[in-house]
Design a protein around this motif. Structure first.
Motif, short mmCIF file in Angstrom:
data_model
loop_
_atom_site.label_atom_id
_atom_site.label_comp_id
_atom_site.label_asym_id
_atom_site.label_seq_id
_atom_site.Cartn_x
_atom_site.Cartn_y
_atom_site.Cartn_z
N ALA A 143 -24.18 2.65 5.58
CA ALA A 143 -22.77 3.08 5.56
C ALA A 143 -22.39 3.75 6.87
O ALA A 143 -23.19 4.46 7.49
CB ALA A 143 -22.55 4.04 4.40
N ILE A 144 -21.17 3.52 7.33
CA ILE A 144 -20.63 4.10 8.56
C ILE A 144 -19.92 5.41 8.23
O ILE A 144 -19.18 5.48 7.24
CB ILE A 144 -19.65 3.13 9.24
N PRO A 145 -20.12 6.45 9.03
CA PRO A 145 -19.42 7.73 8.78
C PRO A 145 -17.90 7.55 8.81
O PRO A 145 -17.37 6.74 9.59
CB PRO A 145 -19.89 8.62 9.93
N ARG A 146 -17.19 8.31 8.02
CA ARG A 146 -15.73 8.23 7.96
C ARG A 146 -15.11 9.63 8.07
O ARG A 146 -15.73 10.62 7.67
CB ARG A 146 -15.26 7.55 6.67
N ARG A 147 -13.92 9.67 8.62
CA ARG A 147 -13.19 10.93 8.74
C ARG A 147 -11.75 10.73 8.27
O ARG A 147 -11.24 9.60 8.24
CB ARG A 147 -13.19 11.42 10.20
N ASP A 148 -11.10 11.83 7.95
CA ASP A 148 -9.73 11.77 7.46
C ASP A 148 -8.77 11.66 8.64
O ASP A 148 -8.74 12.52 9.52
CB ASP A 148 -9.42 13.04 6.65
N ILE A 149 -7.98 10.59 8.66
CA ILE A 149 -7.07 10.34 9.78
C ILE A 149 -5.95 11.39 9.83
O ILE A 149 -5.49 11.76 10.93
CB ILE A 149 -6.47 8.92 9.68
N LYS A 150 -5.53 11.90 8.69
CA LYS A 150 -4.36 12.78 8.65
C LYS A 150 -4.63 14.15 9.24
O LYS A 150 -3.69 14.86 9.62
CB LYS A 150 -3.87 12.91 7.21
N SER A 151 -5.89 14.53 9.35
CA SER A 151 -6.22 15.84 9.94
C SER A 151 -6.93 15.69 11.28
O SER A 151 -7.44 16.67 11.83
CB SER A 151 -7.12 16.63 8.98
N GLY A 176 -17.49 7.18 17.05
CA GLY A 176 -17.66 5.94 16.30
C GLY A 176 -17.38 6.06 14.82
O GLY A 176 -17.54 5.08 14.07
N ALA A 177 -16.99 7.23 14.33
CA ALA A 177 -16.65 7.40 12.92
C ALA A 177 -15.31 6.72 12.63
O ALA A 177 -14.40 6.71 13.48
CB ALA A 177 -16.58 8.87 12.55
N ILE A 178 -15.17 6.15 11.45
CA ILE A 178 -13.97 5.39 11.10
C ILE A 178 -12.89 6.32 10.55
O ILE A 178 -13.12 7.07 9.60
CB ILE A 178 -14.30 4.30 10.06
N LEU A 179 -11.71 6.25 11.17
CA LEU A 179 -10.56 7.02 10.71
C LEU A 179 -9.66 6.20 9.80
O LEU A 179 -9.02 6.73 8.89
CB LEU A 179 -9.74 7.49 11.92
N TYR A 180 -9.62 4.90 10.05
CA TYR A 180 -8.73 4.02 9.31
C TYR A 180 -9.32 2.61 9.33
O TYR A 180 -9.91 2.19 10.33
CB TYR A 180 -7.34 4.00 9.96
N SER A 181 -9.19 1.88 8.24
CA SER A 181 -9.64 0.49 8.22
C SER A 181 -8.71 -0.32 7.33
O SER A 181 -8.09 0.19 6.40
CB SER A 181 -11.08 0.39 7.70
N TYR A 182 -8.63 -1.60 7.65
CA TYR A 182 -7.79 -2.52 6.88
C TYR A 182 -8.47 -3.87 6.82
O TYR A 182 -9.00 -4.36 7.82
CB TYR A 182 -6.41 -2.67 7.52
N TYR A 183 -8.47 -4.47 5.65
CA TYR A 183 -9.01 -5.82 5.46
C TYR A 183 -8.10 -6.54 4.48
O TYR A 183 -7.94 -6.09 3.34
CB TYR A 183 -10.44 -5.75 4.91
N GLY A 184 -7.47 -7.61 4.90
CA GLY A 184 -6.57 -8.32 4.00
C GLY A 184 -6.20 -9.69 4.54
O GLY A 184 -6.40 -9.99 5.72
N ILE A 197 -0.03 -3.48 10.08
CA ILE A 197 -1.16 -2.55 10.21
C ILE A 197 -0.82 -1.42 11.17
O ILE A 197 -1.07 -0.24 10.89
CB ILE A 197 -2.41 -3.31 10.69
N LEU A 198 -0.24 -1.77 12.32
CA LEU A 198 0.12 -0.75 13.31
C LEU A 198 1.12 0.26 12.74
O LEU A 198 0.99 1.47 12.95
CB LEU A 198 0.69 -1.42 14.56
N LYS A 199 2.10 -0.25 12.03
CA LYS A 199 3.08 0.66 11.43
C LYS A 199 2.42 1.59 10.42
O LYS A 199 2.76 2.78 10.35
CB LYS A 199 4.19 -0.15 10.74
N ASP A 200 1.47 1.06 9.67
CA ASP A 200 0.76 1.87 8.69
C ASP A 200 -0.06 2.96 9.38
O ASP A 200 -0.11 4.11 8.93
CB ASP A 200 -0.14 0.98 7.84
N ILE A 201 -0.70 2.60 10.49
CA ILE A 201 -1.50 3.58 11.24
C ILE A 201 -0.61 4.70 11.77
O ILE A 201 -0.91 5.89 11.63
CB ILE A 201 -2.26 2.90 12.40
N TYR A 202 0.52 4.33 12.38
CA TYR A 202 1.42 5.33 12.95
C TYR A 202 2.00 6.24 11.86
O TYR A 202 2.28 7.42 12.13
CB TYR A 202 2.55 4.65 13.72
#
Length: 567
Positions: A143-151, A176-184, A197-202
């Motif tokens: 598993a890859i480490p993850r962090r909260d994008i909002k903070s 290298g920790a993941i802040l946001y990911s999308y698969y669809g 995706i970009l709009k969702d990130i912003y």
């Protein structure tokens, strides 16, 4: 038609109009039917158009009519064409003996006692629930480490993988920790998917964070890089290797199976040594399993789960969809369950990869550090099939389907230079973003390529369909590039021989047909470099070719100067 499907996907990802693609698909069906199924025999007279596709797709009928040059009175198109096979069966039953339903039900019980199968059966993927749970527990460790994008505060790096059927995106921090990911699914438009995706990130990214650099890879790399002003474009193989090496340092073998393609990377001493791809047909990839699941009105996840504890997986081989469907039907006649068929398809995907694409003979060739990735490997049945057939355990990251996006995000981080401000479109620019698609002929040479021009906000253009750089409006200053072929030929054939009185060892004639002179001169240069005479040429020529090939594989840069060296 699987080959056609593989060709269509890049066209969609490059912005070709759906109308043109649809017309091309209809025409390809017509061409295949007339040339393949008719076996070269002319189709004349009155033609009846039967079956669901010809009933509900009026333009498909139109393509047949125009291609066969049929007159209006020659076309027979009944209103219930989709039912004609069933009608024929019903009519033929009039002369058959009536069978009571109860008698028919009793006959079905015979299937329970069938012991001899025309379709062979394979080893179950898992013997019991415990073996399945141990398998899942082992793979949860990657598993890859993850962090909260909002903070989050600071620099982050964006990677986008515009795949054949899906769009993936990953936003990482400096560690290298993941802040946001999308698969669809890209729904036929990777660009619209990327904008979403970009709009969702912003919308989630706080003011304390900034996208410092961005990169894109995949089928739609060129289109998305131009449209969204992405900083870096990188090829898929490098992106996948970067991600694999970050998760499994020293990785030796990477197998990626996506929706439309599969690729295998062998790595030696931290360098990609060889790359193998499926040559054309997409039938042995993830979309094959998905299509089959949908044909059974099942979700692909449910279909995959049926395979895990199936006791008698069917051996469907590794051939294309048309042949495999006939084996599935035979297996169903022999009482195979949905789980048996699902497990058999998982085996088939891996057999196709290992036997047809990689052509592996000995599992030891895979190395010790093996990583599998791609959305297809989210399917536990496919992963288990690989481990059973290859005879070794593999690492499947929890982001198996995001590895391309994660890899280019790492590349964006590595290539970031202090002070650089990413050019990727911002929120206000995305709100104004629009695209117009047009087509025209290039006309700059005899190829006369049909160009698809995507025009974006601000006048930027992305052109596809061109066979050379001129169609894309790129002019290369040829004067700045030395013509090495011209230099080689002038060096070889402008040579002034010595006077006969000075040629103490005789006259040597060199044939100038095909590439014989290049082979002979290579041997002469090699023998001269060793200080040997002409008499040793035949044996040295054979030794030279073997030696030079090894040198070529080791370093192309080291080989090129030898090719243009004078005698």
């Amino acid at each position: 038609m699987e080959f056609c499907k593989t060709d269509i996907q890049p066209l969609i990802n490059e912005g070709a109009s759906r109308e043109d693609i649809a017309a091309s698909i209809f025409q390809s069906v017509v061409n295949q039917t007339i040339s393949g199924l008719a076996c070269g025999k002319p189709i004349r007279g009155n033609v009846a158009f039967l079956g669901g596709p010809l009933q509900f797709l009026s333009e498909l009928r139109t393509r047949f009519v125009e291609t066969l040059k049929l007159e209006k009175h020659q076309v027979i198109s009944p209103s219930n064409a989709q039912l004609y096979v069933a009608l024929g069966a019903a009519l033929s039953s009039k002369k058959s003996k009536v069978i009571p339903f109860k008698s028919l039900e009793e006959r079905l019980s015979v299937l329970d006692s069938v012991t001899v199968h025309e379709v062979e059966r394979l080893q179950p993927l898992f013997r019991d629930d415990k073996e399945l749970e141990d398998f899942r527990a082992r793979h949860r460790k990657s598993a890859i480490p993850r962090r909260d994008i909002k903070s989050f505060e600071g620099k982050c790096f964006l990677g986008i993988d515009a795949g054949s059927t899906t769009t993936k995106a990953v936003l990482i921090d400096e560690n290298g920790a993941i802040l946001y990911s999308y698969y669809g699914s890209n729904n036929g438009s990777p660009l619209k998917s990327a904008v979403k995706i970009l709009k969702d990130i912003y919308s989630q990214l706080p003011g304390t964070a900034v996208i410092a650099n961005s990169a894109v890879t995949g089928y739609g790399e060129g289109l998305i890089k131009t449209a969204l002003d992405i900083d870096i474009g990188e090829i898929e193989t490098i992106a996948h290797y970067k991600a694999a090496d970050a998760i499994l340092p020293g990785v030796e073998f990477i197998l990626d199976i996506g929706g439309q393609d599969m690729k295998c990377l062998r790595v030696k001493n931290g360098v990609i040594d060889s790359i193998m791809l499926n040559e054309a047909c997409s039938s042995g990839c993830g979309s094959f399993i998905e299509t089959f699941a949908h044909s059974l009105n099942m979700d692909v996840k449910d279909f995959a789960n049926e395979a895990l504890l199936a006791q008698k997986p069917v051996d469907l081989g590794s051939r294309c969809t048309v042949f495999m469907n006939s084996r599935v039907k035979q297996a169903q006649k022999e009482g195979a369950s949905v789980g048996d068929i699902s497990a058999g398809l998982s085996y088939s995907v891996i057999k196709n990869a290992l036997q047809k694409v990689i052509k592996i003979r000995d599992p030891r060739e895979l190395g010790e550090k093996v990583i599998v990735q791609g959305g297809t490997f989210y399917n536990d049945a496919v992963l288990r099939s690989f481990e059973l057939i290859a005879g070794k355990e593999a690492v499947r990251p929890d982001i198996a389907g995001l590895m391309g996006a994660y890899g280019v995000a790492l590349i964006a981080k590595e290539r970031f230079v202090d002070g650089h401000l990413s050019t990727v479109l911002k929120t206000d620019e995305l709100d104004k973003f629009n695209i117009e698609v047009s087509m025209r002929r290039c006309g700059l040479c005899g190829n006369n390529c049909l160009l698809t021009i995507n025009t974006f906000s601000g006048g930027k253009e992305f052109i596809s369909g061109n066979r050379c750089e001129r169609g894309a409006g790129i002019e290369i200053k040829r004067d700045d590039v030395p013509n090495l072929f011209d230099y080689k030929y002038r060096r070889l054939f402008s040579y002034k021989p010595l006077d006969r009185s000075q040629a103490t060892r005789g006259t040597l004639g060199i044939p100038r047909v095909l590439n014989m002179y290049e082979t002979i001169l290579s041997g002469l240069r090699f023998s001269r470099s060793l200080g040997l005479g002409w008499s040793s040429l035949p044996d040295l020529q054979r030794r030279y070719m073997s030696w030079e090939w090894r040198r070529y594989r080791q370093s192309l840069r080291a080989t090129l100067p030898r090719l243009f060296m004078g005698i």
